[in-house]
Design an enzyme around this catalytic site. Structure first.
Site, PDB file in Angstrom:
ATOM      1  N   HIS A   1       0.835  -1.204   0.000  1.00  0.00           N
ATOM      2  CA  HIS A   1       0.000   0.000   0.000  1.00  0.00           C
ATOM      3  C   HIS A   1       0.872   1.258   0.000  1.00  0.00           C
ATOM      4  CE1 HIS A   1      -3.353  -2.629   0.800  1.00  0.00           C
ATOM      5  NE2 HIS A   1      -4.190  -1.613   0.931  1.00  0.00           N
TER       6      HIS A   1
ATOM      7  N   HIS B   1       1.105  -3.731   9.085  1.00  0.00           N
ATOM      8  CA  HIS B   1       2.532  -3.679   8.802  1.00  0.00           C
ATOM      9  C   HIS B   1       3.277  -3.096   9.992  1.00  0.00           C
ATOM     10  CE1 HIS B   1       2.375  -4.769   4.538  1.00  0.00           C
ATOM     11  NE2 HIS B   1       1.307  -3.999   4.431  1.00  0.00           N
TER      12      HIS B   1
END
Length: 320
Positions: free
Chosen positions: A181, A233
């Site tokens: 992303h 993440h």
């Protein structure tokens, strides 16, 4: 009129260069799509006392579909708006030649697509090669600790007992580094920032371009931050993704954008204006409109008997 280039006509798309480029793009894109959908990441181990892997699993604020839709939609809109604003600027200034290629948006979008595939290639290869565990690994996998001897330190032999999660989700918990992303968001941002810097030529505002560019950077940073707050993440994954996206965008734009996105008509018009004699150097070496120069030398309206071709250098010396 000399210097005015004819409006670009529809290019012939079925040529060898385009076919070769499309084949290369598909050749790169096919394995990227395979890695994204069915890649088998390296199954890394973990430490039982690693608190960075014990975050709760929750839905993503920015899904893959949302990010892709916003990135492609924003890029398409930005490329179109830049060319529209350029055309309005030329009409407002009443330029002899309208600047901009009607197909410049297609060129810019094609370069964007190529950079998007390259960005995904780097991220997917690194994800599947390194196999770093996501912060939600314990919650998603739920390893059977009754069969794990934590005194061994690094655990590589474990079995996930969570039957609620789909196989795809159990696969992606090994794909934390780097953040896809963040990489895609930063690539889109950096590409648009460079595109706007090169293509947008306006004089009615000095802060419009930096304001839009700053807003784009802010969007990419927000996207990266949500990957941390959503526990998808680690912070280092997001930083690595931002760096990858920036490097790819700069490299792609430098190698392709500077070549295919030149404002040739605007540059040609400016050069021909000088060649036509509409601009000549004045005594200070600066360019001065010829009618103004005529008025300065002949206030009575008669044609001057000479035209300055070279700057006049005036030197003074004082003798004591």
């Amino acid at each position: 009129m000399k210097g005015c280039m004819r409006e670009a006509t529809v290019p012939y798309f079925c040529n060898a260069q385009l076919i070769v480029d499309v084949v290369i793009w598909l050749t790169i894109g096919s394995p990227v799509l395979y890695l994204y959908l069915m890649g088998s990441p390296y199954e890394a181990g973990f430490f039982c006392d690693d608190t960075s892997l014990k975050y709760p699993d929750k839905p993503s604020m920015i899904s893959d579909a949302l990010l892709t839709g916003v990135a492609f939609g924003l890029t398409t809109t930005a490329l179109l708006m830049v060319e529209v604003m350029n055309r309005l600027e030329r009409k407002y200034k009443k330029s002899r030649c309208l600047s901009g290629d009607p197909f410049i948006c297609l060129k810019g979008f094609g370069i964007f697509l190529f950079g998007f595939v390259i960005t995904q290639l780097f991220t997917e290869v690194l994800k599947n090669t390194l196999g770093r565990l996501r912060p939600t690994f314990i919650d998603v996998c739920r390893p059977d600790f009754s069969r794990i001897n934590c005194s061994q330190g690094y655990i590589t032999n474990y079995t996930c007992t969570n039957k609620e999660n789909l196989t795809n989700k159990l696969r992606t918990i090994h794909q934390s580094f780097p953040s896809g992303h963040a990489a895609f968001a930063m690539f889109t941002t950096m590409y648009l920032v460079l595109y706007i810097q090169k293509r947008l030529h306006i004089t009615y505002s000095h802060i419009l371009k930096p304001t839009v560019q700053a807003a784009l950077f802010l969007l990419s940073l927000v996207c990266g931050i949500t990957r941390i707050t959503d526990h998808k993440h680690h912070p280092s994954d997001v930083v690595a993704g931002l760096i990858i996206g920036s490097i790819v965008a700069c490299a792609i734009f430098h190698s392709l954008g500077t070549k295919f996105l030149n404002d040739t008509k605007h540059e040609k018009s400016s050069k021909d204006d000088e060649e036509d004699g509409n601009w000549v150097p004045n005594i200070n070496g600066c360019q001065t409109p010829l009618p103004l120069l005529q008025n300065e030398f002949d206030v009575s309206g008669r044609s001057p008997s000479f035209v300055l071709k070279q700057p006049i250098k005036i030197s003074t010396s004082v003798t004591v």
